[in-house]
Design a protein around this motif. Structure first.
Motif, PDB file in Angstrom:
ATOM      1  N   GLU A   1       0.801  -1.076  -0.002  1.00  0.00           N
ATOM      2  CA  GLU A   1      -0.020   0.263   0.226  1.00  0.00           C
ATOM      3  C   GLU A   1       0.888   1.280  -0.106  1.00  0.00           C
ATOM      4  O   GLU A   1       0.535   2.159  -0.802  1.00  0.00           O
ATOM      5  N   SER A   2       1.829   1.120   0.621  1.00  0.00           N
ATOM      6  CA  SER A   2       2.587   2.521   0.901  1.00  0.00           C
ATOM      7  C   SER A   2       3.598   2.603  -0.538  1.00  0.00           C
ATOM      8  O   SER A   2       3.804   3.706  -0.807  1.00  0.00           O
ATOM      9  N   HIS A   3       4.165   1.326  -1.075  1.00  0.00           N
ATOM     10  CA  HIS A   3       4.666   1.375  -2.230  1.00  0.00           C
ATOM     11  C   HIS A   3       3.898   2.025  -3.365  1.00  0.00           C
ATOM     12  O   HIS A   3       4.343   2.945  -4.356  1.00  0.00           O
ATOM     13  N   LEU A   4       2.565   1.742  -3.185  1.00  0.00           N
ATOM     14  CA  LEU A   4       1.837   2.111  -4.356  1.00  0.00           C
ATOM     15  C   LEU A   4       1.147   3.447  -4.227  1.00  0.00           C
ATOM     16  O   LEU A   4       0.844   4.161  -5.137  1.00  0.00           O
ATOM     17  N   ALA A   5       1.358   4.067  -2.845  1.00  0.00           N
ATOM     18  CA  ALA A   5       0.746   5.197  -2.796  1.00  0.00           C
ATOM     19  C   ALA A   5      -0.864   5.275  -2.969  1.00  0.00           C
ATOM     20  O   ALA A   5      -1.395   6.141  -3.531  1.00  0.00           O
ATOM     21  N   GLU A   6      -1.485   4.226  -2.796  1.00  0.00           N
ATOM     22  CA  GLU A   6      -2.809   3.805  -3.233  1.00  0.00           C
ATOM     23  C   GLU A   6      -3.663   3.588  -1.821  1.00  0.00           C
ATOM     24  O   GLU A   6      -3.538   2.330  -1.457  1.00  0.00           O
ATOM     25  N   ASN A   7      -4.471   4.557  -1.140  1.00  0.00           N
ATOM     26  CA  ASN A   7      -4.959   4.065  -0.127  1.00  0.00           C
ATOM     27  C   ASN A   7      -6.162   2.996  -0.525  1.00  0.00           C
ATOM     28  O   ASN A   7      -6.672   3.182  -1.453  1.00  0.00           O
ATOM     29  N   GLY A   8      -6.232   2.067   0.323  1.00  0.00           N
ATOM     30  CA  GLY A   8      -7.455   1.008   0.082  1.00  0.00           C
ATOM     31  C   GLY A   8      -6.922  -0.151  -0.688  1.00  0.00           C
ATOM     32  O   GLY A   8      -7.839  -1.351  -0.553  1.00  0.00           O
ATOM     33  N   ILE A   9      -5.571  -0.234  -0.972  1.00  0.00           N
ATOM     34  CA  ILE A   9      -5.317  -1.234  -2.104  1.00  0.00           C
ATOM     35  C   ILE A   9      -5.107  -2.706  -1.175  1.00  0.00           C
ATOM     36  O   ILE A   9      -5.436  -3.820  -1.498  1.00  0.00           O
ATOM     37  N   ARG A  10      -4.748  -2.546  -0.086  1.00  0.00           N
ATOM     38  CA  ARG A  10      -4.798  -3.476   0.906  1.00  0.00           C
ATOM     39  C   ARG A  10      -5.777  -4.152   1.204  1.00  0.00           C
ATOM     40  O   ARG A  10      -6.133  -5.446   0.900  1.00  0.00           O
ATOM     41  N   GLU A  11      -7.020  -3.340   1.758  1.00  0.00           N
ATOM     42  CA  GLU A  11      -8.251  -4.042   1.764  1.00  0.00           C
ATOM     43  C   GLU A  11      -8.825  -4.652   0.615  1.00  0.00           C
ATOM     44  O   GLU A  11      -9.331  -5.662   0.476  1.00  0.00           O
ATOM     45  N   ALA A  12      -8.474  -3.947  -0.759  1.00  0.00           N
ATOM     46  CA  ALA A  12      -9.148  -4.385  -1.968  1.00  0.00           C
ATOM     47  C   ALA A  12      -8.734  -5.916  -2.329  1.00  0.00           C
ATOM     48  O   ALA A  12      -9.311  -6.621  -3.060  1.00  0.00           O
ATOM     49  N   LEU A  13      -7.143  -6.101  -1.771  1.00  0.00           N
ATOM     50  CA  LEU A  13      -6.711  -7.354  -2.213  1.00  0.00           C
ATOM     51  C   LEU A  13      -6.829  -8.369  -1.221  1.00  0.00           C
ATOM     52  O   LEU A  13      -6.360  -9.578  -1.459  1.00  0.00           O
ATOM     53  N   VAL A  14      -7.353  -8.198  -0.069  1.00  0.00           N
ATOM     54  CA  VAL A  14      -7.785  -9.424   1.017  1.00  0.00           C
ATOM     55  C   VAL A  14      -8.436 -10.453   0.185  1.00  0.00           C
ATOM     56  O   VAL A  14      -9.268 -10.246  -0.304  1.00  0.00           O
ATOM     57  N   HIS A  15      -7.939 -11.746   0.746  1.00  0.00           N
ATOM     58  CA  HIS A  15      -8.244 -12.907   0.194  1.00  0.00           C
ATOM     59  C   HIS A  15      -8.193 -12.978  -1.548  1.00  0.00           C
ATOM     60  O   HIS A  15      -8.798 -13.979  -1.882  1.00  0.00           O
ATOM     61  N   ARG A  16      -7.641 -12.181  -2.091  1.00  0.00           N
ATOM     62  CA  ARG A  16      -7.567 -12.097  -3.564  1.00  0.00           C
ATOM     63  C   ARG A  16      -6.383 -11.677  -4.041  1.00  0.00           C
ATOM     64  O   ARG A  16      -6.006 -11.041  -5.077  1.00  0.00           O
ATOM     65  N   GLY A  17      -5.275 -11.725  -3.147  1.00  0.00           N
ATOM     66  CA  GLY A  17      -3.789 -11.170  -3.388  1.00  0.00           C
ATOM     67  C   GLY A  17      -2.926 -12.282  -3.827  1.00  0.00           C
ATOM     68  O   GLY A  17      -1.823 -11.860  -4.085  1.00  0.00           O
ATOM     69  N   GLY A  18      -3.518 -13.414  -4.110  1.00  0.00           N
ATOM     70  CA  GLY A  18      -2.603 -14.581  -4.704  1.00  0.00           C
ATOM     71  C   GLY A  18      -2.190 -15.528  -4.008  1.00  0.00           C
ATOM     72  O   GLY A  18      -2.843 -15.629  -2.975  1.00  0.00           O
ATOM     73  N   LEU A  19      -1.185 -16.223  -4.338  1.00  0.00           N
ATOM     74  CA  LEU A  19      -0.601 -17.436  -3.850  1.00  0.00           C
ATOM     75  C   LEU A  19       0.803 -17.212  -3.699  1.00  0.00           C
ATOM     76  O   LEU A  19       1.514 -17.072  -4.756  1.00  0.00           O
ATOM     77  N   ARG A  20       1.316 -17.734  -2.645  1.00  0.00           N
ATOM     78  CA  ARG A  20       2.971 -17.990  -2.747  1.00  0.00           C
ATOM     79  C   ARG A  20       3.264 -19.504  -2.720  1.00  0.00           C
ATOM     80  O   ARG A  20       2.414 -20.354  -2.259  1.00  0.00           O
ATOM     81  N   ALA A  21       4.243 -19.760  -3.445  1.00  0.00           N
ATOM     82  CA  ALA A  21       4.335 -21.177  -3.634  1.00  0.00           C
ATOM     83  C   ALA A  21       5.906 -21.522  -3.842  1.00  0.00           C
ATOM     84  O   ALA A  21       6.680 -20.650  -3.953  1.00  0.00           O
ATOM     85  N   ARG A  22       6.315 -22.663  -3.510  1.00  0.00           N
ATOM     86  CA  ARG A  22       7.705 -23.084  -3.846  1.00  0.00           C
ATOM     87  C   ARG A  22       7.697 -23.869  -5.024  1.00  0.00           C
ATOM     88  O   ARG A  22       6.748 -24.428  -5.544  1.00  0.00           O
ATOM     89  N   ILE A  23       8.954 -23.962  -5.528  1.00  0.00           N
ATOM     90  CA  ILE A  23       9.159 -24.471  -6.700  1.00  0.00           C
ATOM     91  C   ILE A  23       9.917 -26.061  -6.394  1.00  0.00           C
ATOM     92  O   ILE A  23      11.122 -25.772  -5.697  1.00  0.00           O
ATOM     93  N   LEU A  24       9.111 -27.009  -6.991  1.00  0.00           N
ATOM     94  CA  LEU A  24       9.748 -28.115  -6.661  1.00  0.00           C
ATOM     95  C   LEU A  24      10.668 -28.837  -7.741  1.00  0.00           C
ATOM     96  O   LEU A  24      11.610 -29.379  -7.524  1.00  0.00           O
ATOM     97  N   GLU A  25      10.239 -28.695  -8.771  1.00  0.00           N
ATOM     98  CA  GLU A  25      11.091 -28.982  -9.938  1.00  0.00           C
ATOM     99  C   GLU A  25      11.253 -28.045 -10.928  1.00  0.00           C
ATOM    100  O   GLU A  25      10.246 -27.233 -11.567  1.00  0.00           O
ATOM    101  N   GLY A  26      12.116 -27.388 -11.461  1.00  0.00           N
ATOM    102  CA  GLY A  26      12.359 -26.213 -12.166  1.00  0.00           C
ATOM    103  C   GLY A  26      12.381 -26.535 -13.693  1.00  0.00           C
ATOM    104  O   GLY A  26      12.470 -27.573 -14.067  1.00  0.00           O
ATOM    105  N   ALA A  27      12.093 -25.502 -14.353  1.00  0.00           N
ATOM    106  CA  ALA A  27      12.157 -25.353 -15.832  1.00  0.00           C
ATOM    107  C   ALA A  27      11.853 -23.961 -16.126  1.00  0.00           C
ATOM    108  O   ALA A  27      11.773 -23.218 -15.545  1.00  0.00           O
ATOM    109  N   THR A  28      11.621 -23.724 -17.816  1.00  0.00           N
ATOM    110  CA  THR A  28      11.221 -22.389 -18.099  1.00  0.00           C
ATOM    111  C   THR A  28       9.496 -22.239 -18.010  1.00  0.00           C
ATOM    112  O   THR A  28       9.009 -23.099 -18.378  1.00  0.00           O
ATOM    113  N   VAL A  29       9.460 -21.094 -17.507  1.00  0.00           N
ATOM    114  CA  VAL A  29       7.868 -20.720 -17.615  1.00  0.00           C
ATOM    115  C   VAL A  29       7.821 -19.513 -18.578  1.00  0.00           C
ATOM    116  O   VAL A  29       8.781 -18.491 -18.765  1.00  0.00           O
TER     117      VAL A  29
END
Length: 154
Positions: free
Chosen positions: A117-145
């Motif tokens: 929110e502070s990086h974007l200087a956009e009030n409300g972005i944190r609230e707007a992204l709650v439960h839709r901010g994405g997924l954090r994942a580990r890479i188990l087998e690498g390749a090109t994406v």
């Protein structure tokens, strides 16, 4: 939402706080992250957090933020590495999935933090992204994406 989707965009940030750069393809390395990204070099805000190899966000979530909060997030400004379409990322926590030939495991929802929110200087972005901010994942087998690759549960 179906259990398969598509990579719509890929972004990396070379160092913490640096603007993200859009790339058409990138090498994903197991246990490290995406080459050229801050987390690959363990330089990001959450570098010490397990499962920060790659972050994903749904294009549908971004459209919802614009519709519901009238906040238009330009590509990559959300600081997630991979923007997907057509797959429910919240359903991939504790699940193995593929991004093209890369095998990943969902670790946790990528809830928005105050630094976004502070990086974007956009009030409300944190609230707007709650439960839709994405997924954090580990890479188990690498390749090109690459943009256009299929994203699917294994």
């Amino acid at each position: 939402m179906p259990s398969t989707g598509t990579v719509r965009a890929i972004h990396v940030a070379p160092e913490q706080g640096a603007p993200t750069e859009r790339v058409d393809r990138v090498r994903a390395v197991a246990g490290c992250g995406l080459e050229g990204d801050r987390y690959y070099r363990a330089d990001g805000t959450f570098a010490d957090r397990e499962g920060s190899d790659v972050t994903l966000i749904e294009s549908e979530a971004l459209a919802g933020v614009e519709r519901d909060y009238e906040i238009d997030l330009e590509p990559g400004v959300h600081r997630r590495n991979i923007t997907t379409e057509g797959i429910a990322l919240n359903h991939l926590v504790d699940v193995q999935f593929r991004i093209g030939e890369v095998v990943c495991e969902g670790v946790e929802r990528c809830e928005p933090c105050s630094s976004l929110e502070s990086h974007l200087a956009e009030n409300g972005i944190r609230e707007a992204l709650v439960h839709r901010g994405g997924l954090r994942a580990r890479i188990l087998e690498g390749a090109t994406v690459a943009t256009g690759d299929r994203v699917e549960r294994i």
